[in-house]
Design an enzyme around this catalytic site. Structure first.
Site, PDB file in Angstrom:
ATOM      1  N   ARG A  86       0.659  -0.891   0.027  1.00 11.67           N
ATOM      2  CA  ARG A  86      -0.196  -0.210   0.159  1.00 11.67           C
ATOM      3  C   ARG A  86       0.672   1.235   0.005  1.00 11.67           C
ATOM      4  O   ARG A  86       1.891   1.102   0.384  1.00 11.67           O
ATOM      5  CB  ARG A  86      -0.919  -0.312   1.214  1.00 11.67           C
ATOM      6  N   GLU A 110      -0.182   4.404   0.973  1.00  9.02           N
ATOM      7  CA  GLU A 110      -0.122   5.183   1.387  1.00  9.02           C
ATOM      8  C   GLU A 110       1.171   6.321   1.983  1.00  9.02           C
ATOM      9  O   GLU A 110       2.266   5.029   2.488  1.00  9.02           O
ATOM     10  CB  GLU A 110      -1.395   5.269   2.992  1.00  9.02           C
ATOM     11  N   ARG A 153       0.573   1.960  13.029  1.00  3.97           N
ATOM     12  CA  ARG A 153      -0.689   0.729  12.955  1.00  3.97           C
ATOM     13  C   ARG A 153      -0.606   0.130  11.473  1.00  3.97           C
ATOM     14  O   ARG A 153      -1.363  -0.269  10.397  1.00  3.97           O
ATOM     15  CB  ARG A 153      -2.161   1.068  13.162  1.00  3.97           C
ATOM     16  N   HIS A 154       0.201   1.301  10.587  1.00  3.74           N
ATOM     17  CA  HIS A 154       0.902   0.773   8.371  1.00  3.74           C
ATOM     18  C   HIS A 154       2.269   0.959   8.648  1.00  3.74           C
ATOM     19  O   HIS A 154       2.533   1.245   9.053  1.00  3.74           O
ATOM     20  CB  HIS A 154      -0.159   2.041   8.485  1.00  3.74           C
ATOM     21  N   GLU A 199      -8.933  -1.635  14.292  1.00  2.00           N
ATOM     22  CA  GLU A 199      -9.473  -2.727  13.261  1.00  2.00           C
ATOM     23  C   GLU A 199      -8.029  -3.426  13.236  1.00  2.00           C
ATOM     24  O   GLU A 199      -7.080  -3.537  12.703  1.00  2.00           O
ATOM     25  CB  GLU A 199      -9.302  -1.872  11.671  1.00  2.00           C
ATOM     26  N   SER A 226     -11.485  -6.535   8.147  1.00  2.00           N
ATOM     27  CA  SER A 226     -12.375  -5.968   7.159  1.00  2.00           C
ATOM     28  C   SER A 226     -13.039  -7.128   6.106  1.00  2.00           C
ATOM     29  O   SER A 226     -12.255  -7.784   6.135  1.00  2.00           O
ATOM     30  CB  SER A 226     -12.392  -4.588   6.189  1.00  2.00           C
ATOM     31  N   ARG A 235      -1.076  -6.443  12.945  1.00  2.00           N
ATOM     32  CA  ARG A 235      -2.714  -5.659  13.926  1.00  2.00           C
ATOM     33  C   ARG A 235      -2.480  -6.910  14.530  1.00  2.00           C
ATOM     34  O   ARG A 235      -2.651  -6.082  15.881  1.00  2.00           O
ATOM     35  CB  ARG A 235      -3.623  -5.237  13.792  1.00  2.00           C
TER      36      ARG A 235
HETATM   37  P1  ATP Z   1      -6.977   0.875   7.563  1.00  2.00           P
HETATM   38  O1  ATP Z   1      -8.194   1.992   7.174  1.00  2.00           O
HETATM   39  O2  ATP Z   1      -6.841   1.156   8.573  1.00  2.00           O
HETATM   40  O3  ATP Z   1      -5.812   1.859   7.124  1.00  2.00           O
HETATM   41  P2  ATP Z   1      -7.858  -0.347   5.793  1.00  2.00           P
HETATM   42  O4  ATP Z   1      -9.078  -0.623   5.842  1.00  2.00           O
HETATM   43  O5  ATP Z   1      -6.983  -0.259   4.339  1.00  2.00           O
HETATM   44  O6  ATP Z   1      -7.022  -0.152   6.581  1.00  2.00           O
HETATM   45  P3  ATP Z   1      -8.842  -3.727   4.903  1.00  2.00           P
HETATM   46  O7  ATP Z   1      -8.190  -2.979   3.377  1.00  2.00           O
HETATM   47  O8  ATP Z   1      -9.521  -3.180   5.396  1.00  2.00           O
HETATM   48  O9  ATP Z   1      -7.093  -2.570   5.252  1.00  2.00           O
HETATM   49  O10 ATP Z   1      -7.408  -4.608   4.825  1.00  2.00           O
HETATM   50  C1  ATP Z   1      -7.452  -5.497   5.794  1.00  2.00           C
HETATM   51  C2  ATP Z   1      -6.573  -5.524   6.764  1.00  2.00           C
HETATM   52  O11 ATP Z   1      -5.554  -5.884   6.904  1.00  2.00           O
HETATM   53  C3  ATP Z   1      -7.038  -4.476   8.199  1.00  2.00           C
HETATM   54  O12 ATP Z   1      -8.246  -4.552   8.971  1.00  2.00           O
HETATM   55  C4  ATP Z   1      -5.353  -3.827   8.553  1.00  2.00           C
HETATM   56  O13 ATP Z   1      -5.529  -5.288   9.947  1.00  2.00           O
HETATM   57  C5  ATP Z   1      -4.550  -5.035   7.932  1.00  2.00           C
HETATM   58  N1  ATP Z   1      -4.577  -3.854   6.906  1.00  2.00           N
HETATM   59  C6  ATP Z   1      -4.072  -2.996   5.733  1.00  2.00           C
HETATM   60  N2  ATP Z   1      -3.393  -2.099   5.253  1.00  2.00           N
HETATM   61  C7  ATP Z   1      -2.463  -2.369   6.122  1.00  2.00           C
HETATM   62  C8  ATP Z   1      -1.711  -1.702   6.356  1.00  2.00           C
HETATM   63  N3  ATP Z   1      -1.076  -0.717   5.670  1.00  2.00           N
HETATM   64  N4  ATP Z   1      -0.364  -2.059   7.603  1.00  2.00           N
HETATM   65  C9  ATP Z   1      -0.119  -2.743   8.260  1.00  2.00           C
HETATM   66  N5  ATP Z   1      -2.077  -3.835   8.200  1.00  2.00           N
HETATM   67  C10 ATP Z   1      -2.226  -3.788   7.293  1.00  2.00           C
HETATM   68 MG    MG Z   2     -10.426  -2.331   6.254  1.00  2.00          MG
END
Ligand code: ATP
Ligand code: MG
Length: 416
Positions: A195, A197, A203-204, A339, A342, A390
């Site tokens: 990702r 971002e 947490r990222h 979180e 999802s 996480r």
């Molecule tokens: P957030 O809103 O917290 O950035 P997200 O909703 O974009 O997360 P999802 O696409 O739902 O993330 O990805 C499923 C799961 O993978 C998340 O709930 C999280 O536990 C994990 N996850 C997603 N992106 C990341 C990240 N950049 N770093 C660490 N864990 C991640």
């Molecule tokens: Mg999510």
């Protein structure tokens, strides 16, 4: 028995040298070399520097006197490599307070029982997940990590030059695991997420790992939540059973979770937050701060872990199934304000899926390969993505996802 590893501590007490050796076990191997009993080995060990790579031939000591590790009687020691310099980190004491140092020297710090325990438990977590899926009839899959389209729109994709094409690193196996629903009823994948971002939060990561599952022939998202909560409860039970030593080293008391987990709807979450004075704009996802606050409120009611269900369409990906009332079948799983996952039920009806893409401002042309799979008997299905780092952070009470992955890829780290 031949045991190999690295000297993490050397102590001389009069006519005894005690070596602590970090190898494949969680607790160090301890060998005591007595000047009288084994004069040659005593001489050899007397000035062995911390960091030396060696193997020894030995047997389990009949009397275990060390509280720090498992004691062996050595019959022979072979030295394979000596450090060129003193080690930059302490491999026996406390792990460094500075996260930056821990990340930089993670490979070396794995000799430290504390740091090693974290990653032994991470390994266990994934082993437990596999075991759970195998027991429940899931097939393990691997989907491409170089892709032409992202599941969540273009903003967070790392571009890759792929010959004469524009490609991206996969941010999620979403599209592919759904396509496989046209032929395999239950699949799972343990996979990296890339990702792009530019966040810098605890947490990222820019390269993180997920446990992804997709389940066909479901009646509603409730079936998906069932699998997810049972999976997490299974993982915790597995770790409690198989990692007593590592949990002890970390001083973590891991409590079992009982299923089913609490469920609240998104609307209820908003109401709870508003009643506590938190402002939530209509039709928007919860902010990090709101999520944290909600976690505190729910924890105070005895719910550390809970689902938020029926997210509004505005706050979801295009692929979630919409209900009549404008909500969707998307859920989040939160653990103490973070979180973890999802998921939800997907839209499996071809025409509605095309409409959903358009409603999200996406061009169905770019998703043609994916949409094809919905033409040949696609059953209702749903799934989830569960963040590995996480989950580990929450299970072990760590403060940052960077503590839960061996080599960190974030905004400022491309090496080591
Ligand atoms: P957030 O809103 O917290 O950035 P997200 O909703 O974009 O997360 P999802 O696409 O739902 O993330 O990805 C499923 C799961 O993978 C998340 O709930 C999280 O536990 C994990 N996850 C997603 N992106 C990341 C990240 N950049 N770093 C660490 N864990 C991640
Ligand atoms: Mg999510």
């Amino acid at each position: 028995m031949r045991i190999c590893g690295w000297v993490i501590r050397r102590k001389t007490i009069g006519k005894i040298v005690i070596l602590e050796i970090s190898g494949d076990s969680s607790k160090p191997y301890v060998i005591a070399l007595k000047k009288e009993r084994e004069p040659e080995l005593f001489k050899l060990a007397r000035d062995l520097p911390v960091g030396t790579a060696l193997c020894f031939e030995g047997e389990l000591a009949p009397v275990q006197k060390s509280r720090r590790g498992v004691e062996y009687i050595a019959k022979e020691i072979n030295i394979y490599s000596r450090p060129l310099e003193p080690l930059p980190v302490d491999t026996i004491g406390k792990v460094p307070a500075l996260l930056d140092t821990r990340i930089k020297y993670r490979y070396l710090l794995l000799r430290n029982p504390v740091e090693k325990a974290i990653f032994k438990i991470r390994e266990s977590m994934l082993r437990a997940a596999r075991e759970y899926f195998i027991k429940n009839g899931f097939m393990e899959i691997q989907t491409p990590k170089i892709v032409a389209a992202g599941a969540e729109g273009g903003a967070t994709l790392f571009p890759v030059k792929y010959f004469e094409y524009n490609a991206y690193l996969s941010q999620s196996p979403q599209l592919y695991k759904q396509m496989l629903m046209s032929s395999v009823p239950r699949v799972y994948e343990i996979t990296p997420y890339f990702r792009a971002e530019k966040f810098d939060t605890p947490r990222h990561l820019n390269e993180s790992w997920g446990i992804d599952a997709e389940i066909g022939f479901i009646k509603s998202e409730e079936d998906v939540m069932n699998v997810l909560e049972n999976l997490i409860a299974y993982i915790i039970d597995y770790i409690r059973k198989n990692n007593v030593e590592e949990l002890g080293i970390l001083g973590v008391e891991l409590k079992p979770l009982t299923v089913p987990f609490k469920r609240i709807t998104f609307k209820e979450a908003v109401d709870i937050l508003r009643s506590e004075g938190v402002e939530i704009p209509e039709g928007e996802d919860l902010t990090e701060a709101a999520e944290k606050k909600l976690g505190e409120i729910m924890a105070s009611k005895g719910y550390d872990i809970f689902f938020i269900t029926k997210f509004p369409w505005e706050a979801t990906g295009f692929y979630y199934m919409r209900n009549e009332d404008g909500t969707t079948r998307k859920f989040d799983l939160d653990y103490k304000g973070l979180e973890l996952s999802s998921g939800g039920q997907r839209e499996h009806r071809y025409e509605k899926l095309i409409q959903a893409l358009r409603d999200k401002g996406l061009n169905p042309e770019g998703f043609k390969f994916y949409l094809e799979a919905f033409k040949y008997g696609m059953p209702p299905h749903g799934g989830f993505g569960l963040g590995v780092e996480r989950l580990l952070v929450k299970l072990l009470g760590l403060g940052n996802v960077r503590e839960a992955i061996l080599f960190v890829r974030d905004r400022n780290r491309l090496v080591p």
